[in-house]
Design a protein around this motif. Structure first.
Motif, PDB file in Angstrom:
ATOM      1  N   GLY A  12      50.955  23.869  -6.747  1.00  0.00           N
ATOM      2  CA  GLY A  12      51.946  23.080  -6.044  1.00  0.00           C
ATOM      3  C   GLY A  12      52.995  22.388  -6.889  1.00  0.00           C
ATOM      4  O   GLY A  12      54.038  22.003  -6.374  1.00  0.00           O
ATOM      5  N   GLN A  13      52.781  22.225  -8.204  1.00  0.00           N
ATOM      6  CA  GLN A  13      53.763  21.507  -9.013  1.00  0.00           C
ATOM      7  C   GLN A  13      55.062  22.300  -9.157  1.00  0.00           C
ATOM      8  O   GLN A  13      56.152  21.733  -9.089  1.00  0.00           O
ATOM      9  CB  GLN A  13      53.193  21.153 -10.387  1.00  0.00           C
ATOM     10  N   THR A  14      54.970  23.604  -9.306  1.00  0.00           N
ATOM     11  CA  THR A  14      56.183  24.429  -9.414  1.00  0.00           C
ATOM     12  C   THR A  14      56.948  24.399  -8.101  1.00  0.00           C
ATOM     13  O   THR A  14      58.183  24.318  -8.097  1.00  0.00           O
ATOM     14  CB  THR A  14      55.824  25.865  -9.831  1.00  0.00           C
ATOM     15  N   ALA A  15      56.249  24.401  -6.987  1.00  0.00           N
ATOM     16  CA  ALA A  15      56.906  24.284  -5.680  1.00  0.00           C
ATOM     17  C   ALA A  15      57.611  22.933  -5.557  1.00  0.00           C
ATOM     18  O   ALA A  15      58.738  22.856  -5.046  1.00  0.00           O
ATOM     19  CB  ALA A  15      55.898  24.463  -4.550  1.00  0.00           C
ATOM     20  N   ARG A  16      56.965  21.875  -6.035  1.00  0.00           N
ATOM     21  CA  ARG A  16      57.602  20.544  -5.995  1.00  0.00           C
ATOM     22  C   ARG A  16      58.865  20.517  -6.863  1.00  0.00           C
ATOM     23  O   ARG A  16      59.885  19.942  -6.471  1.00  0.00           O
ATOM     24  CB  ARG A  16      56.616  19.467  -6.449  1.00  0.00           C
ATOM     25  N   ILE A  17      58.809  21.155  -8.024  1.00  0.00           N
ATOM     26  CA  ILE A  17      59.985  21.205  -8.896  1.00  0.00           C
ATOM     27  C   ILE A  17      61.094  22.017  -8.235  1.00  0.00           C
ATOM     28  O   ILE A  17      62.263  21.621  -8.260  1.00  0.00           O
ATOM     29  CB  ILE A  17      59.612  21.771 -10.284  1.00  0.00           C
ATOM     30  N   GLY A  54      61.439  30.035 -10.446  1.00  0.00           N
ATOM     31  CA  GLY A  54      60.497  29.247 -11.223  1.00  0.00           C
ATOM     32  C   GLY A  54      59.101  29.804 -11.088  1.00  0.00           C
ATOM     33  O   GLY A  54      58.727  30.296 -10.025  1.00  0.00           O
ATOM     34  N   SER A  55      58.343  29.731 -12.165  1.00  0.00           N
ATOM     35  CA  SER A  55      56.972  30.211 -12.137  1.00  0.00           C
ATOM     36  C   SER A  55      56.093  29.331 -13.015  1.00  0.00           C
ATOM     37  O   SER A  55      56.509  28.873 -14.073  1.00  0.00           O
ATOM     38  CB  SER A  55      56.902  31.656 -12.644  1.00  0.00           C
ATOM     39  N   SER A  56      54.880  29.143 -12.546  1.00  0.00           N
ATOM     40  CA  SER A  56      53.903  28.404 -13.340  1.00  0.00           C
ATOM     41  C   SER A  56      53.160  29.362 -14.260  1.00  0.00           C
ATOM     42  O   SER A  56      53.180  30.579 -14.069  1.00  0.00           O
ATOM     43  CB  SER A  56      52.912  27.692 -12.416  1.00  0.00           C
ATOM     44  N   ILE A  57      52.533  28.780 -15.251  1.00  0.00           N
ATOM     45  CA  ILE A  57      51.695  29.513 -16.201  1.00  0.00           C
ATOM     46  C   ILE A  57      50.237  29.222 -15.860  1.00  0.00           C
ATOM     47  O   ILE A  57      49.855  28.064 -15.686  1.00  0.00           O
ATOM     48  CB  ILE A  57      51.960  29.038 -17.644  1.00  0.00           C
TER      49      ILE A  57
END
Length: 188
Positions: A12-17, A54-57
């Motif tokens: 969810g952090q990447t979605a928030r960003i 954007g993408s998370s690792i």
């Protein structure tokens, strides 16, 4: 301007960003939509003046859906002003590792966006199950950069002013590209 902000987010952090970037764009008087990259299609990119992905690792890799989308839509991403942001805990304490993740993403996709950012993610201990919480606490203990290890609370490392600067810079990129396109299409 109409900007499409796509994201691949596991926790969810990447979605928030991504939503924060879209809100910055809206606050500057433009239209922005956020779409989970798993749900995005070529139709979503039609009529866009610019695209942000954007993408998370996780486990040392960017999300496979973000990689696949960038590969599949490479001609569109090359034609439009585009930007990429990577979200990881490495961005908080190991900038070389965070840069390596981005270089691997670019190599895997062939995409060279105009603007790239590496944002720190979050440790959301209160949302994890017992095993994941223990594993991430061990990783946090050994990680450079001083990650939090109190599992009774969450830690958000994202530097929101940096996200704002990224979004504003991308808007300038899109405006510059639009002005250049208009100049080349105008009769001399």
């Amino acid at each position: 301007m109409n900007i499409c902000v796509l994201y691949a987010s596991k926790e969810g952090q990447t979605a928030r960003i991504a939503e924060y970037i879209a809100q910055v764009i809206r606050d500057r008087g433009h239209h922005a939509q956020t779409i989970d990259v798993r749900d995005a299609t070529a139709a979503d990119l039609r009529g866009c003046d610019g695209v942000v992905i954007g993408s998370s690792i996780h486990m040392g890799k960017h999300d496979k859906h973000a990689v696949a989308f960038a590969r599949e839509h490479l001609p569109t991403l090359e034609r439009l002003p585009s930007a990429f942001f990577s979200v990881s805990l490495a961005a908080h304490g190991d900038p070389d590792e965070a840069a390596r993740y981005v270089a691997e993403f670019e190599e895997a996709t062939g995409w060279r966006p105009l603007r790239v950012a590496r944002f720190s993610g979050a440790l959301l201990y209160t949302q994890y199950g017992f095993l994941k919480r223990r594993i991430l606490k061990k990783i946090a203990t050994e990680a450079p950069g001083g990650l939090g290890t109190d599992t009774s609370r969450d830690y958000v490392y994202t530097e929101w002013d940096g996200v704002t600067r990224f979004a504003e810079g991308f808007l300038r990129d899109v405006a510059t590209a639009a002005a250049a396109a208009q100049e080349t299409s105008s009769p001399a």
